[in-house]
Design a protein around this motif. Structure first.
Motif, PDB file in Angstrom:
ATOM      1  N   PHE A  53       0.802  -1.376  -0.039  1.00 44.88           N
ATOM      2  CA  PHE A  53       0.071   0.023  -0.013  1.00 44.88           C
ATOM      3  C   PHE A  53       0.710   1.265   0.130  1.00 44.88           C
ATOM      4  N   PHE A  54       2.085   1.420   0.493  1.00 45.81           N
ATOM      5  CA  PHE A  54       2.919   2.479   0.601  1.00 45.81           C
ATOM      6  C   PHE A  54       4.307   2.000   0.518  1.00 45.81           C
ATOM      7  N   GLU A  55       5.184   3.048   0.149  1.00 46.40           N
ATOM      8  CA  GLU A  55       6.718   3.160   0.187  1.00 46.40           C
ATOM      9  C   GLU A  55       7.126   3.140   1.595  1.00 46.40           C
ATOM     10  N   GLN A  56       8.119   2.289   1.743  1.00 48.60           N
ATOM     11  CA  GLN A  56       8.800   2.343   3.187  1.00 48.60           C
ATOM     12  C   GLN A  56      10.289   2.423   2.707  1.00 48.60           C
ATOM     13  N   PHE A  57      11.019   3.042   3.338  1.00 51.49           N
ATOM     14  CA  PHE A  57      12.571   3.156   3.532  1.00 51.49           C
ATOM     15  C   PHE A  57      12.957   2.748   4.808  1.00 51.49           C
ATOM     16  N   LYS A  58      13.794   1.658   5.078  1.00 49.79           N
ATOM     17  CA  LYS A  58      14.299   1.293   6.459  1.00 49.79           C
ATOM     18  C   LYS A  58      15.802   1.055   6.165  1.00 49.79           C
ATOM     19  N   GLU A  73      13.216   2.907  10.382  1.00 51.73           N
ATOM     20  CA  GLU A  73      12.391   3.369   9.496  1.00 51.73           C
ATOM     21  C   GLU A  73      12.476   4.973   9.022  1.00 51.73           C
ATOM     22  N   VAL A  74      13.184   5.178   8.098  1.00 47.71           N
ATOM     23  CA  VAL A  74      13.653   6.690   7.817  1.00 47.71           C
ATOM     24  C   VAL A  74      12.396   7.311   7.307  1.00 47.71           C
ATOM     25  N   ALA A  75      11.504   6.554   6.415  1.00 51.46           N
ATOM     26  CA  ALA A  75      10.478   7.138   5.626  1.00 51.46           C
ATOM     27  C   ALA A  75       9.234   6.155   5.347  1.00 51.46           C
ATOM     28  N   SER A  76       8.225   6.714   5.501  1.00 49.95           N
ATOM     29  CA  SER A  76       7.034   5.657   5.163  1.00 49.95           C
ATOM     30  C   SER A  76       6.169   6.611   4.583  1.00 49.95           C
ATOM     31  N   GLU A  77       5.711   6.615   3.242  1.00 49.95           N
ATOM     32  CA  GLU A  77       4.869   7.391   2.504  1.00 49.95           C
ATOM     33  C   GLU A  77       4.077   6.813   1.548  1.00 49.95           C
ATOM     34  N   GLY A  78       3.515   7.684   0.690  1.00 56.00           N
ATOM     35  CA  GLY A  78       2.532   7.255  -0.639  1.00 56.00           C
ATOM     36  C   GLY A  78       3.101   6.281  -1.316  1.00 56.00           C
ATOM     37  N   ILE A  79       2.215   5.792  -2.149  1.00 57.85           N
ATOM     38  CA  ILE A  79       2.594   4.786  -3.243  1.00 57.85           C
ATOM     39  C   ILE A  79       3.668   4.927  -4.261  1.00 57.85           C
ATOM     40  N   SER A  80       3.778   6.593  -4.788  1.00 56.69           N
ATOM     41  CA  SER A  80       4.435   6.893  -5.399  1.00 56.69           C
ATOM     42  C   SER A  80       6.115   7.306  -5.137  1.00 56.69           C
ATOM     43  N   GLY A  81       6.286   7.063  -4.017  1.00 56.44           N
ATOM     44  CA  GLY A  81       7.732   7.244  -3.443  1.00 56.44           C
ATOM     45  C   GLY A  81       7.914   7.722  -2.046  1.00 56.44           C
ATOM     46  N   LEU A  88      18.565  12.964   9.169  1.00 54.16           N
ATOM     47  CA  LEU A  88      17.932  11.956   9.929  1.00 54.16           C
ATOM     48  C   LEU A  88      18.724  10.681   9.864  1.00 54.16           C
ATOM     49  N   LEU A  89      18.998  10.391   8.671  1.00 53.34           N
ATOM     50  CA  LEU A  89      19.491   9.121   8.352  1.00 53.34           C
ATOM     51  C   LEU A  89      20.927   9.074   9.028  1.00 53.34           C
ATOM     52  N   PHE A  90      21.919   9.939   8.790  1.00 55.33           N
ATOM     53  CA  PHE A  90      23.143  10.343   9.397  1.00 55.33           C
ATOM     54  C   PHE A  90      23.053  10.380  10.792  1.00 55.33           C
ATOM     55  N   ALA A  91      22.030  11.010  11.405  1.00 56.43           N
ATOM     56  CA  ALA A  91      21.974  11.244  12.922  1.00 56.43           C
ATOM     57  C   ALA A  91      21.734   9.782  13.454  1.00 56.43           C
ATOM     58  N   VAL A  92      20.958   8.854  12.707  1.00 53.34           N
ATOM     59  CA  VAL A  92      20.797   7.725  13.436  1.00 53.34           C
ATOM     60  C   VAL A  92      22.150   6.963  13.329  1.00 53.34           C
TER      61      VAL A  92
END
Length: 98
Positions: A53-58, A73-81, A88-92
């Protein structure tokens, strides 16, 4: 009246404190030995009912021995990207290095 010393306080860098606390002992962390181990771990992490149902970047964070430190989980958004905030990625990632 402020002295010259008070005016120069802005030149002193602020300290940022980042804390990483693990609830799992190092001996109990999953050990990544192949891509199939990563696949099995990813299938445990993702909610398979929502994966279509949606894009996730982990990101999978590992130590130098290829033991899993965590998943973020860096991002979780709509179906297009999904938009990734590199800060945030580098902070983690930096939090785990310290």
């Amino acid at each position: 009246m402020k002295t010259i010393k008070d005016k120069q306080d802005w030149k002193i860098a602020s300290e940022i404190e980042l804390i990483y606390k693990s609830k799992i002992k190092a001996s109990e962390r999953p050990h990544i030995t192949s891509s199939s181990v990563v696949y099995k771990l990813a299938m445990e992490i993702w909610n398979l009912n929502k994966i279509d149902f949606f894009e996730q970047f982990k990101i999978l964070l590992l130590n130098q021995s290829n033991k899993v430190l965590g998943v973020y989980e860096v991002a979780s958004e709509g179906i297009s990207g999904a938009s990734i905030d590199l800060r945030l990625l580098f902070a983690v990632a930096l939090r785990l290095l310290l």
